[in-house]
Scaffold this active site. Structure first.
Site: not given
Length: 274
Positions: A111, A42, A152
């Site tokens: 995300k 990331e 994440c």
């Protein structure tokens, strides 16, 4: 075709060009070890700091996008390019691009769940101060198998992974940057649980740890199998780990504990968020 996945746990500096050079070296090392799929961390080209996201950000097709496409094409592998700050209009997204061995963009995941936490005595961070949230669930069919993408904090939301599982994801790739508050207690657990509850493979790739950074990454990039076991795991230092993943094992695990076929569609309904 089997999957040989290269986890590329690179160091992230304040110099974007240096970050790309470190990523290139790691990708070449993975390819030299026979990887046909590689995963970067990331924000691999950018310090994990809110003020940096707009400054380091690029539109799709920009320098980092071009770098990733070129590396996938030159090395002849599928490449999940970690994540980068993507600019579109007045918004900044935390975005993962997936490229084919021909350098074509196959998928783009923004995300969905922004990292907004405040742990007393521990980590405080609010991605929403600078980043916009994505709104798509990303699953793509490839000759390697059906791949899912998440980033994440997405991994904490089982329903997102449930929908990816329902859409056939066999291996879910997760560039991630857990910290020294959540990493030691939640990193292994989160990845093992998502692999176990969706009965698929899940891979996480973190930046290497830099104790001098304002946000200190946990590291420990890993791959988990559908039984919830860790197949391979790095430590906190920069490194490349290549692991073979046999998607043929999915049928074995799923037949032993048939939770996927036993799901009650009339009781649990998934929503299409695309």
């Amino acid at each position: 075709m089997g999957i040989r996945l290269g986890l590329c746990q690179t160091r992230v500096t304040r110099n974007k060009g240096e970050n790309l050079r470190l990523a290139e070296a790691a990708l070449r090392q993975a390819a030299d070890q026979g990887a046909n799929l590689a995963l970067l961390p990331e924000m691999f080209n950018c310090p994990y700091e809110n003020p940096c996201f707009p400054l380091y950000g690029e539109p799709a097709g920009g320098e980092t996008w071009q770098f990733l496409a070129a590396m996938a094409r030159e090395l002849g592998l599928y490449l999940a390019g970690g994540s980068v700050p993507e600019l579109e209009g007045d918004k900044v997204y935390n975005t993962c691009y997936l490229f084919s061995p021909q350098g074509e963009e196959l998928a783009r995941h923004r995300k969905v769940h922004l990292f907004d936490i405040d742990v007393p005595g521990g980590q405080r961070f609010k991605e929403s101060d600078t980043l916009a949230a994505g709104n798509q669930i990303t699953v793509v069919d490839t000759p390697l198998g059906t791949l899912g993408l998440a980033i994440c904090f997405d991994i904490r939301f089982a329903e997102l992974f449930r929908v990816m599982g329902d859409r056939g994801a066999q291996l879910i790739l997760v560039p991630a940057d857990f910290n020294m508050t959540t990493g030691p207690v939640h990193w292994d657990l989160a990845f093992r649980m998502r692999a176990l509850d969706q009965q698929c493979f899940v891979a996480g790739c973190s930046p290497a740890r830099d104790e001098k950074a304002s946000y200190v990454a946990y590291g420990h990039s890993l791959v988990c199998n559908p039984w919830g076991e860790i197949l391979t795991q790095l430590d906190e230092k920069p490194g490349v780990q290549v692991v073979d993943i046999d998607l043929g094992d999915l049928a074995k695990y799923r037949s032993q504990i048939p939770i996927l076929s036993g799901r009650r569609g009339d009781l649990y309904r998934t929503e299409d968020r695309t």
